[in-house]
Motif scaffolding. Structure first.
Motif, PDB file in Angstrom:
ATOM      1  N   VAL A  59      58.405  33.797  79.901  1.00  0.00           N
ATOM      2  CA  VAL A  59      57.134  33.253  80.361  1.00  0.00           C
ATOM      3  C   VAL A  59      56.374  34.335  81.117  1.00  0.00           C
ATOM      4  N   SER A  60      55.098  34.465  80.822  1.00  0.00           N
ATOM      5  CA  SER A  60      54.239  35.426  81.513  1.00  0.00           C
ATOM      6  C   SER A  60      52.859  34.817  81.648  1.00  0.00           C
ATOM      7  N   ASN A  61      52.471  34.476  82.858  1.00  0.00           N
ATOM      8  CA  ASN A  61      51.170  33.868  83.082  1.00  0.00           C
ATOM      9  C   ASN A  61      50.048  34.891  82.959  1.00  0.00           C
ATOM     10  N   THR A  62      50.362  36.147  83.292  1.00  0.00           N
ATOM     11  CA  THR A  62      49.375  37.212  83.149  1.00  0.00           C
ATOM     12  C   THR A  62      49.688  38.013  81.891  1.00  0.00           C
ATOM     13  N   ALA A  63      48.695  38.602  81.300  1.00  0.00           N
ATOM     14  CA  ALA A  63      48.882  39.382  80.078  1.00  0.00           C
ATOM     15  C   ALA A  63      49.579  40.698  80.399  1.00  0.00           C
ATOM     16  N   ILE A  64      50.678  40.956  79.709  1.00  0.00           N
ATOM     17  CA  ILE A  64      51.425  42.208  79.874  1.00  0.00           C
ATOM     18  C   ILE A  64      51.688  42.798  78.487  1.00  0.00           C
ATOM     19  N   ALA A  65      52.006  44.065  78.454  1.00  0.00           N
ATOM     20  CA  ALA A  65      52.233  44.744  77.181  1.00  0.00           C
ATOM     21  C   ALA A  65      53.709  44.689  76.801  1.00  0.00           C
ATOM     22  N   PRO A  66      54.018  44.209  75.607  1.00  0.00           N
ATOM     23  CA  PRO A  66      55.394  44.317  75.125  1.00  0.00           C
ATOM     24  C   PRO A  66      55.666  45.774  74.747  1.00  0.00           C
ATOM     25  N   THR A  67      56.932  46.165  74.761  1.00  0.00           N
ATOM     26  CA  THR A  67      57.287  47.515  74.336  1.00  0.00           C
ATOM     27  C   THR A  67      57.989  47.443  72.992  1.00  0.00           C
ATOM     28  N   LEU A  68      57.809  48.462  72.196  1.00  0.00           N
ATOM     29  CA  LEU A  68      58.426  48.552  70.880  1.00  0.00           C
ATOM     30  C   LEU A  68      58.943  49.967  70.708  1.00  0.00           C
ATOM     31  N   TYR A  69      60.231  50.097  70.378  1.00  0.00           N
ATOM     32  CA  TYR A  69      60.864  51.398  70.206  1.00  0.00           C
ATOM     33  C   TYR A  69      61.635  51.415  68.896  1.00  0.00           C
ATOM     34  N   PHE A  70      61.865  52.606  68.390  1.00  0.00           N
ATOM     35  CA  PHE A  70      62.678  52.787  67.190  1.00  0.00           C
ATOM     36  C   PHE A  70      63.727  53.850  67.482  1.00  0.00           C
ATOM     37  N   LYS A  71      64.968  53.562  67.148  1.00  0.00           N
ATOM     38  CA  LYS A  71      66.054  54.517  67.356  1.00  0.00           C
ATOM     39  C   LYS A  71      66.505  55.028  65.993  1.00  0.00           C
ATOM     40  N   ASN A  72      66.455  56.347  65.826  1.00  0.00           N
ATOM     41  CA  ASN A  72      66.868  56.946  64.558  1.00  0.00           C
ATOM     42  C   ASN A  72      68.317  56.604  64.251  1.00  0.00           C
ATOM     43  N   THR A  73      68.627  56.374  63.000  1.00  0.00           N
ATOM     44  CA  THR A  73      69.996  56.046  62.611  1.00  0.00           C
ATOM     45  C   THR A  73      70.897  57.272  62.594  1.00  0.00           C
ATOM     46  N   ASP A  74      70.336  58.470  62.531  1.00  0.00           N
ATOM     47  CA  ASP A  74      71.156  59.683  62.462  1.00  0.00           C
ATOM     48  C   ASP A  74      71.221  60.450  63.779  1.00  0.00           C
ATOM     49  N   SER A  75      70.646  59.912  64.859  1.00  0.00           N
ATOM     50  CA  SER A  75      70.703  60.591  66.158  1.00  0.00           C
ATOM     51  C   SER A  75      70.483  59.577  67.270  1.00  0.00           C
ATOM     52  N   THR A  76      70.511  60.066  68.504  1.00  0.00           N
ATOM     53  CA  THR A  76      70.279  59.192  69.655  1.00  0.00           C
ATOM     54  C   THR A  76      68.816  59.202  70.085  1.00  0.00           C
ATOM     55  N   GLN A  77      67.974  59.912  69.333  1.00  0.00           N
ATOM     56  CA  GLN A  77      66.567  60.002  69.690  1.00  0.00           C
ATOM     57  C   GLN A  77      65.902  58.630  69.607  1.00  0.00           C
ATOM     58  N   VAL A  78      65.190  58.265  70.662  1.00  0.00           N
ATOM     59  CA  VAL A  78      64.421  57.023  70.673  1.00  0.00           C
ATOM     60  C   VAL A  78      62.945  57.396  70.753  1.00  0.00           C
TER      61      VAL A  78
END
Length: 117
Positions: free
Chosen positions: A48-67
């Motif tokens: 629940v969020s009464n005020t507008a906030i930004a969701p985060t979206l990340y992708f993690k490479n399958t061949d490394s730990t890089q996000v």
């Protein structure tokens, strides 16, 4: 935002990476992506969020730990306020037996358990 998912639409989303994200400080339980969309799922419901906030979206490479992040420009913010669709106007309760009243809404657990059980 719909049900227990947040969907991001656009182009060139990674399709072989692990999809991660948060909303309101809560981490999504799973994520999927296609070339044109990414979906975050929150198994307990979107926080629940009464005020507008930004969701985060990340992708993690399958061949490394890089996000790496793929933030929109400008950042998109959404709100998920608590709303109660029923009224207490006709609610009648007895002192001896009490009464049942149900509240539902995004961000609420569908069942609660008594402490200690």
């Amino acid at each position: 935002m719909s049900g227990n998912t947040i969907t991001f639409t656009g182009t060139n989303f990674p399709t072989t990476a692990t999809v991660l994200g948060t909303y309101g400080g809560v981490t999504a339980t799973s994520g999927t992506s296609t070339d044109t969309s990414a979906v975050l799922t929150f198994s307990a419901g979107i926080p629940v969020s009464n005020t507008a906030i930004a969701p985060t979206l990340y992708f993690k490479n399958t061949d490394s730990t890089q996000v790496f992040a793929n933030p929109p420009t400008p950042p998109v913010t959404i709100a998920n306020p608590l709303t109660v669709g029923s009224s207490t106007a006709d609610l009648r309760c007895s002192f001896a037996g009490g009464c049942a009243y149900t509240v539902t809404g995004n961000g609420l657990y569908s069942t609660l358990q008594q402490a200690g059980n």
